[in-house]
Design a protein around this motif. Structure first.
Motif, short mmCIF file in Angstrom:
data_model
loop_
_atom_site.label_atom_id
_atom_site.label_comp_id
_atom_site.label_asym_id
_atom_site.label_seq_id
_atom_site.Cartn_x
_atom_site.Cartn_y
_atom_site.Cartn_z
N ALA A 188 24.17 -0.77 3.94
CA ALA A 188 24.97 -1.70 2.86
C ALA A 188 24.05 -2.15 1.65
O ALA A 188 24.80 -3.13 0.89
CB ALA A 188 25.40 -2.90 3.83
N LYS A 214 24.98 1.22 -1.08
CA LYS A 214 26.00 0.31 -1.38
C LYS A 214 27.01 1.04 -2.36
O LYS A 214 28.20 0.80 -2.37
CB LYS A 214 25.60 -0.84 -1.73
CG LYS A 214 24.91 -1.21 -2.99
CD LYS A 214 24.59 -2.40 -3.11
CE LYS A 214 23.74 -2.81 -4.50
NZ LYS A 214 23.54 -4.26 -4.60
N THR A 269 31.17 6.38 0.75
CA THR A 269 31.67 5.89 2.18
C THR A 269 30.92 4.85 2.71
O THR A 269 31.20 4.19 3.82
CB THR A 269 31.08 7.20 2.93
OG1 THR A 269 29.86 7.40 2.72
CG2 THR A 269 31.95 8.51 2.67
N MET A 270 30.08 4.15 1.98
CA MET A 270 29.40 2.84 2.39
C MET A 270 29.32 1.69 1.71
O MET A 270 28.39 0.91 1.62
CB MET A 270 27.69 3.59 2.80
CG MET A 270 27.65 4.55 3.60
SD MET A 270 25.83 4.65 3.94
CE MET A 270 25.69 6.32 4.54
N SER A 271 30.29 1.54 0.84
CA SER A 271 30.73 0.51 -0.15
C SER A 271 31.28 -0.67 0.33
O SER A 271 31.20 -1.54 -0.19
CB SER A 271 31.26 0.81 -1.46
OG SER A 271 32.52 1.38 -1.20
N GLU A 272 31.94 -0.48 1.71
CA GLU A 272 32.91 -1.22 2.17
C GLU A 272 31.81 -2.30 3.22
O GLU A 272 30.80 -1.69 3.70
CB GLU A 272 33.82 -0.79 2.90
CG GLU A 272 34.78 -0.16 2.02
CD GLU A 272 35.60 -0.92 0.93
OE1 GLU A 272 35.75 -1.87 1.25
OE2 GLU A 272 35.87 -0.29 -0.21
N ASN A 291 31.43 0.85 7.98
CA ASN A 291 30.31 1.22 7.28
C ASN A 291 29.38 2.05 8.43
O ASN A 291 29.75 2.55 9.47
CB ASN A 291 29.64 0.32 6.54
CG ASN A 291 28.68 0.57 5.24
OD1 ASN A 291 28.07 1.61 5.54
ND2 ASN A 291 28.56 -0.32 4.56
N ASP A 305 27.78 1.59 11.17
CA ASP A 305 27.83 0.35 11.64
C ASP A 305 26.95 0.26 13.18
O ASP A 305 26.75 -0.65 13.93
CB ASP A 305 29.27 0.04 12.12
CG ASP A 305 29.98 -0.31 11.11
OD1 ASP A 305 29.34 -1.00 10.00
OD2 ASP A 305 31.38 -0.17 10.95
#
Length: 340
Positions: free
Chosen positions: A176, A180, A184-187, A214, A216
């Motif tokens: 994150a 970021k 694919t990892m901006s949420e 993300n 997770d």
């Protein structure tokens, strides 16, 4: 672990656990000519038999005078040393001494040999604590050996201790922040609570209030013969068929400041979807994934070798603590067994 100091255990781990299969290099690294690679505290000579393509591995040390066997010539399942022509087969037995036929070196099992497997585009060796005629089978996860899955191996060599890579993967929260800007990892939230969930052959470290958003969760699997991480990156529909993007990671020490790393990028696709996915990956997605790995590489390579000694860990780091304790316990058990 009380019989050994933390320094002793960490020095043991720096060369990798024994009695496990370890990734060595991509299959494409080894052809008909012998190659020399440092892995797991050894200098290795690997070569491929011209007749059948089978890969073999010896310690890169001629039992006669210590010259590198990798400098020599391939004779099927044997290597001939360039220095004096001594021939050593893939089991480590000296089969011929041209300069002194019949000498006591002939017939001696004088070189260290390693069992080799080639799967999923990579070469593996079994790092045995003592010689075994037949190692346990290498059983990679289904994502790498099932017709329902398609995968691409991504191999890199990074200038850091391999355990930094393992810590990085067991740290979902860095996605994150460090990643970021990734597509694919901006949420997802930049704050989270984590929990550890035990598995039969490992554990999962996961966010408690967020999933499929993300990076997770991370899963550590150790089936007693090999060890790997698994994680998933949720993908939008524009990323093509196959659902979430699964990553399988394995890491092998080259030296204290260099490691071999492979991340297989996997998706559950078959038939026409497999062709679509593979085309899309090579033409649109692969470059983006390399950008994410480059962010990790820069961060890890610029960490000091003693970064572990100056940490202030918090709740997000429970998975790292659990993983380190697990590896150190295994190392201490192996060290105690070696002492008898």
């Amino acid at each position: 672990m009380s019989d050994f100091s933390m320094e002793q255990i960490d020095a043991y781990l720096a060369k990798g656990l024994k009695d496990r299969w370890h990734m060595v290099c991509p299959s494409r690294f080894v052809g008909d000519r012998a190659v020399s690679l440092r892995r797991l505290g050894y200098k290795l000579a690997l070569w491929r038999e011209p007749a059948n393509g089978k890969v073999h591995c010896l310690e890169d040390h001629c039992p006669h005078r210590g010259a590198p066997l990798s400098m020599g010539f391939v004779l099927g399942d044997r290597l001939g040393c360039a220095y004096h022509g001594v021939e050593v087969d893939c089991r480590g037995t000296v089969t011929r001494v041209p300069g002194s036929p019949g000498c006591k070196l002939e017939g001696a099992k004088a070189a260290r040999a390693f069992h080799v497997e080639e799967q999923a585009g990579m070469i593996f060796i079994y790092n045995a604590s003592q010689e075994v005629d037949a190692p346990p089978p290498l059983r990679l996860p289904e994502y790498l050996n099932s017709d329902e899955w398609s995968h691409f191996p991504c191999y890199v060599e990074w200038g850091n201790d391999y355990r930094y890579v393992a810590d990085n993967v067991m740290d979902p929260m860095h996605g994150a922040f460090l990643h970021k800007q990734s597509h694919t990892m901006s949420e997802g939230a930049s704050q989270a609570e984590f929990a550890i969930r035990d598995l039969e052959q490992g554990f999962v470290f996961e966010k408690t209030g967020q999933k499929n958003v993300n990076f997770d969760w991370t899963e550590l699997i150790d089936d007693g013969t090999a060890m790997w991480h698994r994680l998933e990156i949720p993908y939008p529909k524009t990323g093509g068929p196959g659902g979430n993007f699964t990553i399988i990671g394995m890491y092998t020490p080259i030296s204290r400041e260099l490691c071999a790393v492979v991340f297989w990028r996997c998706r559950k696709v078959s038939g026409w979807q497999r062709d679509t996915w593979r085309f899309l990956y090579k033409n649109r997605l692969e470059a983006r994934h390399w950008q994410v790995l480059e962010q990790d590489r820069i961060a890890l390579e610029n960490m000091e070798l003693d970064a572990w000694d100056r940490e202030f860990l918090y709740q997000h780091d429970m998975g790292i603590v659990r993983q380190r304790r697990y590896l150190r316990r295994l190392a201490a058990e192996q060290m105690a067994a070696a002492q008898g």
